[in-house]
Design a protein around this motif. Structure first.
Motif, PDB file in Angstrom:
ATOM      1  N   HIS A 150       0.845  -1.191   0.000  1.00 56.92           N
ATOM      2  CA  HIS A 150       0.000   0.000   0.000  1.00 56.92           C
ATOM      3  C   HIS A 150       0.884   1.247   0.000  1.00 56.92           C
ATOM      4  CE1 HIS A 150      -3.449  -2.470   0.650  1.00 56.92           C
ATOM      5  NE2 HIS A 150      -3.125  -2.810   1.882  1.00 56.92           N
ATOM      6  N   ASN A 151       0.448   2.273  -0.717  1.00 62.51           N
ATOM      7  CA  ASN A 151       1.193   3.525  -0.770  1.00 62.51           C
ATOM      8  C   ASN A 151       0.701   4.461   0.330  1.00 62.51           C
ATOM      9  OD1 ASN A 151       2.563   5.866  -1.414  1.00 62.51           O
ATOM     10  ND2 ASN A 151       1.267   6.354  -3.181  1.00 62.51           N
ATOM     11  N   PRO A 152       1.505   4.688   1.377  1.00 65.19           N
ATOM     12  CA  PRO A 152       1.044   5.542   2.477  1.00 65.19           C
ATOM     13  C   PRO A 152       0.894   7.004   2.095  1.00 65.19           C
ATOM     14  CG  PRO A 152       3.353   4.962   2.769  1.00 65.19           C
ATOM     15  CD  PRO A 152       2.860   4.142   1.612  1.00 65.19           C
ATOM     16  N   LEU A 153       1.407   7.402   0.908  1.00 64.91           N
ATOM     17  CA  LEU A 153       1.268   8.789   0.471  1.00 64.91           C
ATOM     18  C   LEU A 153      -0.081   9.055  -0.197  1.00 64.91           C
ATOM     19  CD1 LEU A 153       4.837   9.357  -1.019  1.00 64.91           C
ATOM     20  CD2 LEU A 153       3.985   9.965   1.257  1.00 64.91           C
ATOM     21  N   ASN A 154      -0.835   7.996  -0.468  1.00 62.05           N
ATOM     22  CA  ASN A 154      -2.150   8.149  -1.088  1.00 62.05           C
ATOM     23  C   ASN A 154      -3.207   8.221   0.018  1.00 62.05           C
ATOM     24  OD1 ASN A 154      -4.788   7.312  -2.161  1.00 62.05           O
ATOM     25  ND2 ASN A 154      -3.690   6.971  -4.072  1.00 62.05           N
ATOM     26  N   PRO A 155      -3.912   9.351   0.143  1.00 65.17           N
ATOM     27  CA  PRO A 155      -4.870   9.500   1.251  1.00 65.17           C
ATOM     28  C   PRO A 155      -6.021   8.494   1.192  1.00 65.17           C
ATOM     29  CG  PRO A 155      -5.057  11.323  -0.313  1.00 65.17           C
ATOM     30  CD  PRO A 155      -3.822  10.574  -0.676  1.00 65.17           C
ATOM     31  N   LEU A 156      -6.454   8.117   0.005  1.00 59.28           N
ATOM     32  CA  LEU A 156      -7.551   7.148  -0.089  1.00 59.28           C
ATOM     33  C   LEU A 156      -7.088   5.752   0.327  1.00 59.28           C
ATOM     34  CD1 LEU A 156      -9.331   8.274  -3.384  1.00 59.28           C
ATOM     35  CD2 LEU A 156      -9.925   8.796  -1.013  1.00 59.28           C
ATOM     36  N   THR A 157      -5.837   5.444   0.055  1.00 63.32           N
ATOM     37  CA  THR A 157      -5.283   4.178   0.529  1.00 63.32           C
ATOM     38  C   THR A 157      -5.283   4.146   2.048  1.00 63.32           C
ATOM     39  OG1 THR A 157      -3.904   3.817  -1.417  1.00 63.32           O
ATOM     40  CG2 THR A 157      -3.195   2.753   0.617  1.00 63.32           C
ATOM     41  N   ARG A 158      -4.913   5.247   2.657  1.00 58.15           N
ATOM     42  CA  ARG A 158      -4.916   5.300   4.118  1.00 58.15           C
ATOM     43  C   ARG A 158      -6.328   5.118   4.677  1.00 58.15           C
ATOM     44  NH1 ARG A 158      -0.881   6.374   7.265  1.00 58.15           N
ATOM     45  NH2 ARG A 158       1.121   7.077   6.466  1.00 58.15           N
ATOM     46  N   VAL A 159      -7.318   5.672   3.980  1.00 55.95           N
ATOM     47  CA  VAL A 159      -8.710   5.482   4.412  1.00 55.95           C
ATOM     48  C   VAL A 159      -9.074   4.007   4.355  1.00 55.95           C
ATOM     49  CG1 VAL A 159     -11.122   5.916   3.803  1.00 55.95           C
ATOM     50  CG2 VAL A 159      -9.476   7.802   3.784  1.00 55.95           C
ATOM     51  N   ALA A 160      -8.732   3.356   3.247  1.00 63.70           N
ATOM     52  CA  ALA A 160      -9.050   1.938   3.084  1.00 63.70           C
ATOM     53  C   ALA A 160      -8.377   1.102   4.172  1.00 63.70           C
ATOM     54  CB  ALA A 160      -8.632   1.459   1.699  1.00 63.70           C
TER      55      ALA A 160
END
Length: 231
Positions: A150-160
């Motif tokens: 997962h890319n921690p710089l992507n805010p939607l990834t962090r939401v998921a």
């Protein structure tokens, strides 16, 4: 990591709940990563049908469903026995077994391609070097090791990730973290990129993503390293 035993039957449902806002399901993202792995293998090594591959942390075999007919031989291991049993039912042509999470149950230099998809962030940080060392040990000289995370710089990834029951408390790896991990195990990084910029199955958009690979906005990242052959 035995906590995953309880998700052997419900893995897909749990992930789908966490990514429902994206408008795509777990199979879509698994297929995209499988396509990326196959294309990378063809480009950097050889035709997949000529190669043996190992999926470390295979879970219930969701991604393997898109790989089992493409690699010459596909093996999978996981620390969760119930998940391995489910993977074997889902993909009867692949070879699965449970392992202790420390030493992979294979001889040195067994596989052409070794990959771990969204697994390393579940490994406690102090154990990650040992995890990476094992990936490097079982790949043959000249072979490839690939980490998808997962890319921690992507805010939607962090939401998921925050919405996923079995991701509670995990420490995500940046693309640099993944690169350093493989390099620490003596591997030579040959490719690193961000992937999956859109959740839509639109060929034009997916072709565009090839030009965005250096932009840190993809939902996930991939780092590929080669085991250098010694004289």
């Amino acid at each position: 990591m035995s906590q995953f035993d309880q998700y052997a039957e419900s893995y897909g449902d749990v992930v789908n709940q966490s990514i429902a806002f994206a408008g795509a399901d777990v199979d879509y993202f698994a297929a995209r990563k499988a396509e990326d792995l196959l294309a990378m293998t063809t480009r950097l090594l050889d035709a997949p049908e000529r190669l043996g591959a190992l999926d470390v942390g295979c879970g219930v075999g969701v991604t393997d469903r898109f790989l089992v007919d493409r690699f010459g031989e596909l093996h999978g291991v996981d620390v969760t026995a119930d998940s391995v049993a489910q993977a074997a039912r889902n993909n009867p042509d692949a070879h699965y077994q449970a392992y202790d999470g420390a030493r992979l149950p294979f001889d040195d230099a067994t596989f052409d391609v070794v990959f771990a998809i969204c697994v390393a962030h579940h490994v406690p940080p102090m154990l990650r070097h040992g995890f990476s060392d094992e990936l490097a040990r079982v790949v043959r000289p000249g072979g490839l090791v690939a980490l998808y995370e997962h890319n921690p710089l992507n805010p939607l990834t962090r939401v998921a990730v925050s919405r996923c029951e079995f991701d509670e408390g995990v420490v995500l790896l940046s693309r640099g973290d993944s690169s350093r991990l493989l390099e620490h195990s003596g591997l030579q990084v040959v490719d690193r990129r961000y992937i999956i910029f859109t959740p839509w199955e639109v060929p034009r958009l997916q072709r565009l993503e090839r030009h965005l690979r250096a932009i840190p906005l993809g939902a996930q990242h991939c780092v590929v390293a080669r085991k250098v052959a010694t004289p």
